[in-house]
Scaffold this motif. Structure first.
Motif, PDB file in Angstrom:
ATOM      1  N   GLU A 213     129.577  24.308  41.436  1.00 52.69           N
ATOM      2  CA  GLU A 213     130.410  23.109  41.524  1.00 52.69           C
ATOM      3  C   GLU A 213     131.873  23.495  41.729  1.00 52.69           C
ATOM      4  O   GLU A 213     132.357  24.481  41.159  1.00 52.69           O
ATOM      5  CB  GLU A 213     130.276  22.273  40.255  1.00 52.69           C
ATOM      6  N   ILE A 214     132.564  22.728  42.563  1.00 56.79           N
ATOM      7  CA  ILE A 214     133.998  22.893  42.756  1.00 56.79           C
ATOM      8  C   ILE A 214     134.669  21.538  42.591  1.00 56.79           C
ATOM      9  O   ILE A 214     134.004  20.501  42.509  1.00 56.79           O
ATOM     10  CB  ILE A 214     134.328  23.482  44.145  1.00 56.79           C
ATOM     11  N   GLN A 215     135.979  21.549  42.504  1.00 55.59           N
ATOM     12  CA  GLN A 215     136.756  20.313  42.535  1.00 55.59           C
ATOM     13  C   GLN A 215     137.630  20.344  43.785  1.00 55.59           C
ATOM     14  O   GLN A 215     138.280  21.359  44.053  1.00 55.59           O
ATOM     15  CB  GLN A 215     137.649  20.169  41.299  1.00 55.59           C
ATOM     16  N   VAL A 216     137.614  19.262  44.548  1.00 55.40           N
ATOM     17  CA  VAL A 216     138.458  19.164  45.730  1.00 55.40           C
ATOM     18  C   VAL A 216     139.550  18.148  45.426  1.00 55.40           C
ATOM     19  O   VAL A 216     139.285  16.953  45.263  1.00 55.40           O
ATOM     20  CB  VAL A 216     137.659  18.748  46.975  1.00 55.40           C
ATOM     21  N   GLU A 217     140.771  18.622  45.314  1.00 56.24           N
ATOM     22  CA  GLU A 217     141.905  17.789  44.945  1.00 56.24           C
ATOM     23  C   GLU A 217     143.009  17.983  45.974  1.00 56.24           C
ATOM     24  O   GLU A 217     143.386  19.117  46.262  1.00 56.24           O
ATOM     25  CB  GLU A 217     142.404  18.162  43.544  1.00 56.24           C
ATOM     26  N   ASP A 218     143.487  16.866  46.528  1.00 54.95           N
ATOM     27  CA  ASP A 218     144.517  16.930  47.572  1.00 54.95           C
ATOM     28  C   ASP A 218     144.120  17.877  48.697  1.00 54.95           C
ATOM     29  O   ASP A 218     144.891  18.738  49.142  1.00 54.95           O
ATOM     30  CB  ASP A 218     145.863  17.361  46.977  1.00 54.95           C
ATOM     31  N   ASN A 219     142.858  17.730  49.142  1.00 61.44           N
ATOM     32  CA  ASN A 219     142.331  18.518  50.268  1.00 61.44           C
ATOM     33  C   ASN A 219     142.204  20.007  49.958  1.00 61.44           C
ATOM     34  O   ASN A 219     142.102  20.825  50.872  1.00 61.44           O
ATOM     35  CB  ASN A 219     143.201  18.355  51.519  1.00 61.44           C
ATOM     36  N   THR A 220     142.175  20.367  48.692  1.00 60.08           N
ATOM     37  CA  THR A 220     142.165  21.772  48.299  1.00 60.08           C
ATOM     38  C   THR A 220     141.031  22.038  47.319  1.00 60.08           C
ATOM     39  O   THR A 220     140.870  21.295  46.350  1.00 60.08           O
ATOM     40  CB  THR A 220     143.506  22.155  47.647  1.00 60.08           C
ATOM     41  N   PRO A 221     140.228  23.087  47.538  1.00 53.96           N
ATOM     42  CA  PRO A 221     139.095  23.362  46.655  1.00 53.96           C
ATOM     43  C   PRO A 221     139.462  24.288  45.485  1.00 53.96           C
ATOM     44  O   PRO A 221     140.194  25.267  45.660  1.00 53.96           O
ATOM     45  CB  PRO A 221     138.095  24.050  47.587  1.00 53.96           C
ATOM     46  N   TYR A 222     138.925  23.952  44.312  1.00 47.95           N
ATOM     47  CA  TYR A 222     139.136  24.765  43.116  1.00 47.95           C
ATOM     48  C   TYR A 222     137.788  25.063  42.466  1.00 47.95           C
ATOM     49  O   TYR A 222     136.870  24.247  42.516  1.00 47.95           O
ATOM     50  CB  TYR A 222     140.036  24.048  42.105  1.00 47.95           C
ATOM     51  N   LEU A 223     137.715  26.229  41.844  1.00 52.45           N
ATOM     52  CA  LEU A 223     136.501  26.669  41.183  1.00 52.45           C
ATOM     53  C   LEU A 223     136.868  27.210  39.806  1.00 52.45           C
ATOM     54  O   LEU A 223     137.933  27.811  39.625  1.00 52.45           O
ATOM     55  CB  LEU A 223     135.833  27.760  42.034  1.00 52.45           C
ATOM     56  N   GLU A 224     135.971  26.989  38.845  1.00 50.98           N
ATOM     57  CA  GLU A 224     136.169  27.565  37.519  1.00 50.98           C
ATOM     58  C   GLU A 224     135.429  28.898  37.437  1.00 50.98           C
ATOM     59  O   GLU A 224     134.242  28.985  37.742  1.00 50.98           O
ATOM     60  CB  GLU A 224     135.680  26.617  36.427  1.00 50.98           C
ATOM     61  N   ALA A 225     136.151  29.934  37.067  1.00 55.21           N
ATOM     62  CA  ALA A 225     135.583  31.272  36.925  1.00 55.21           C
ATOM     63  C   ALA A 225     135.885  31.780  35.521  1.00 55.21           C
ATOM     64  O   ALA A 225     136.731  31.232  34.807  1.00 55.21           O
ATOM     65  CB  ALA A 225     136.172  32.214  37.971  1.00 55.21           C
ATOM     66  N   ILE A 226     135.193  32.831  35.125  1.00 54.85           N
ATOM     67  CA  ILE A 226     135.395  33.433  33.813  1.00 54.85           C
ATOM     68  C   ILE A 226     136.038  34.796  34.006  1.00 54.85           C
ATOM     69  O   ILE A 226     135.561  35.618  34.792  1.00 54.85           O
ATOM     70  CB  ILE A 226     134.062  33.586  33.053  1.00 54.85           C
ATOM     71  N   ILE A 227     137.136  35.037  33.306  1.00 53.25           N
ATOM     72  CA  ILE A 227     137.771  36.344  33.353  1.00 53.25           C
ATOM     73  C   ILE A 227     137.828  36.930  31.951  1.00 53.25           C
ATOM     74  O   ILE A 227     137.817  36.218  30.956  1.00 53.25           O
ATOM     75  CB  ILE A 227     139.195  36.287  33.946  1.00 53.25           C
ATOM     76  N   THR A 228     137.855  38.256  31.880  1.00 56.16           N
ATOM     77  CA  THR A 228     138.144  38.952  30.635  1.00 56.16           C
ATOM     78  C   THR A 228     139.492  39.611  30.814  1.00 56.16           C
ATOM     79  O   THR A 228     139.647  40.554  31.601  1.00 56.16           O
ATOM     80  CB  THR A 228     137.075  40.001  30.300  1.00 56.16           C
ATOM     81  N   ASN A 229     140.494  39.069  30.117  1.00 62.51           N
ATOM     82  CA  ASN A 229     141.880  39.499  30.246  1.00 62.51           C
ATOM     83  C   ASN A 229     142.299  40.111  28.911  1.00 62.51           C
ATOM     84  O   ASN A 229     142.369  39.411  27.915  1.00 62.51           O
ATOM     85  CB  ASN A 229     142.756  38.304  30.625  1.00 62.51           C
ATOM     86  N   GLY A 230     142.520  41.428  28.902  1.00 62.99           N
ATOM     87  CA  GLY A 230     142.713  42.102  27.631  1.00 62.99           C
ATOM     88  C   GLY A 230     141.406  42.081  26.860  1.00 62.99           C
ATOM     89  O   GLY A 230     140.358  42.484  27.362  1.00 62.99           O
ATOM     90  N   GLN A 231     141.452  41.544  25.644  1.00 63.88           N
ATOM     91  CA  GLN A 231     140.241  41.425  24.836  1.00 63.88           C
ATOM     92  C   GLN A 231     139.709  39.998  24.822  1.00 63.88           C
ATOM     93  O   GLN A 231     138.757  39.702  24.099  1.00 63.88           O
ATOM     94  CB  GLN A 231     140.547  41.870  23.397  1.00 63.88           C
ATOM     95  N   THR A 232     140.299  39.117  25.625  1.00 62.34           N
ATOM     96  CA  THR A 232     139.993  37.693  25.546  1.00 62.34           C
ATOM     97  C   THR A 232     139.252  37.213  26.785  1.00 62.34           C
ATOM     98  O   THR A 232     139.624  37.555  27.918  1.00 62.34           O
ATOM     99  CB  THR A 232     141.288  36.870  25.391  1.00 62.34           C
TER     100      THR A 232
END
Length: 432
Positions: A213-232
């Motif tokens: 699933e993505i979100q298309v807002e103002d003609n622009t696509p966004y996706l939710e991803a998971i990152i591990t940044n440091g220990q979080t």
């Protein structure tokens, strides 16, 4: 961005009577307070016209398939403008409109520059001026969009220093993604543009594809991803931008991102100027079923242009490691692994930042304290070959990837500066 609706209601009548607008090519259409009411009308008319543009395929068809080439991590497609063939456009999921750039070839089209307005993108400078051009026809293979308004972007509105550096004639943006299913197949190096019919949707039902699933807002696509940044572990909302040539950029302003201690400085160039970044290794990035570990990531400290509460930009260096189908209407993408999925993503070891040039690769930056600085190679020199391989548009990505090779200690670089051609050994070292 100002609301068009209220202003349009207020000024429509008078405007009508007047007769009356890492390269990262994210394009945001801006309406600013300094614009006249008639310019606001131009912008609203632009959006209305493109929502009603006519799309068609060849007789009896509902799709077209064309080849593409890769250049500087951009997807390049042959395109026809107003019946004139031979233009090379970038397929850009992050561009809010279709853009024609100023090149030697597009100058011959004689586009009007009577409707100026400001555009915006990444960078820390002023938003540049571009122009609205109405009633344009764009063709890709058997697919055609007519009665389209496009943006004509002169060199001053592009992330290039001169017309000679502009290596594509335009950008296929949201107008293509809004109307159609857009399949990018890196295994076959083909682009498929399909009508969103039930029969065409069935092509992506097999188990080899999975949907996100993505979100298309103002003609622009966004996706939710998971990152591990440091220990979080974090969930981040990132723009899907095939017009960005990099990996992942994370906006550090007002965001709780941990910049790795082991990093180096890097500059990228967008429509609105330069961005300053710290490049370090992100522990992991998970997109759907794929996990990228120890990913070279740009932590942007100056020049962010976050939209819709986004945390960053996912660039084409990652996205080309999937075959992808964009469905803006259904707000999803289908992805499948391809032959590039398991190829490691490596960081630069040279200190050179290069862009395509008709004579090879032009030097845009030389990083301090690197092997490139030891060469005494200057900015705007033209690198003609690396390890004896002459650089051209067909092999640019392959040859410049030698500068990230972890298995060699040096490469031979030949370049043309202010004087004759010079060839020297360039020592490669890990920068992170």
């Amino acid at each position: 961005m100002l609301s068009l609706t209220k202003t349009l209601k207020k000024r429509t009548k008078e405007c009508l009577s007047a007769g009356q607008t890492i390269i990262e090519f994210t394009l945001l259409l801006m309406v600013i307070a300094s614009m006249s009411g008639c310019r606001i009308w131009d912008m609203a008319n632009f959006q209305w016209q493109n929502a009603n543009a006519n799309v068609s395929w060849g007789e009896g068809k509902s799709d077209t398939i064309v080849p593409f080439t890769m250049l500087n991590n951009h997807i390049i497609v042959n395109t026809t403008i107003n019946g004139v063939e031979g233009f090379r456009f970038v397929l850009d999921s992050g561009a809010a409109a279709t853009v024609v750039t100023e090149t030697v070839a597009t100058r011959l089209l004689g586009f009007s520059q009577s409707k100026p307005f400001k555009i915006s993108g990444s960078g820390n400078g002023d938003d540049p001026i571009a122009y609205i051009v109405n009633d344009t026809q764009i063709e890709v293979g058997d697919f055609s969009i007519t009665d389209l308004s496009v943006i004509y972007a002169p060199t001053s509105a592009m992330p290039f220093d001169s017309i000679e550096e502009t290596y594509f004639d335009g950008v296929l943006g949201a107008d293509f993604f809004n109307c159609c299913l857009i399949e990018i197949n890196h295994d076959e190096q083909t682009l498929k543009i399909s009508s969103p019919t039930p029969q065409n949707y069935q092509n992506y039902a097999p188990q080899s594809w999975y949907s996100i699933e993505i979100q298309v807002e103002d003609n622009t696509p966004y996706l939710e991803a998971i990152i591990t940044n440091g220990q979080t572990e974090k969930v981040v909302k990132v723009m899907l931008d095939t017009g960005s040539t990099g990996t992942l950029s994370l906006f550090t302003a007002n965001q709780n991102f941990v910049i790795p201690d082991n990093n180096y400085d890097a500059r990228t160039t967008g429509i609105s100027g330069d961005t300053s970044n710290k490049v370090g290794l992100l522990n992991s990035l998970i997109i759907g079923e794929q996990n990228f570990t120890q990913l070279p990531t740009y932590f942007r400290v100056v020049g962010s242009n976050p939209q819709s509460g986004s945390h960053g930009v996912l660039g084409n260096e990652i996205m080309q490691r999937f075959n992808m189908v964009f469905d803006f209407t259904g707000e999803k993408v289908w992805v499948q692994s391809n032959h590039k999925t398991r190829i490691p993503i490596l960081a630069d070891r040279s200190g050179l930042r290069l862009l395509p040039h008709n004579e090879g690769a032009i030097v845009k930056d030389v990083a301090v304290g690197t092997g490139a600085e030891s060469l005494t190679i200057s900015k705007n020199s033209i690198v003609t070959s690396i390890d004896g391989i002459k650089i051209n548009s067909a092999n640019f990505d392959q040859v410049t990837s030698l500068l990230s090779n972890r298995n060699v200690d040096s490469v031979t670089v030949c370049w043309i500066g202010k004087e004759n051609q010079t060839c020297k050994k360039l020592v490669l070292n890990s920068r992170i």
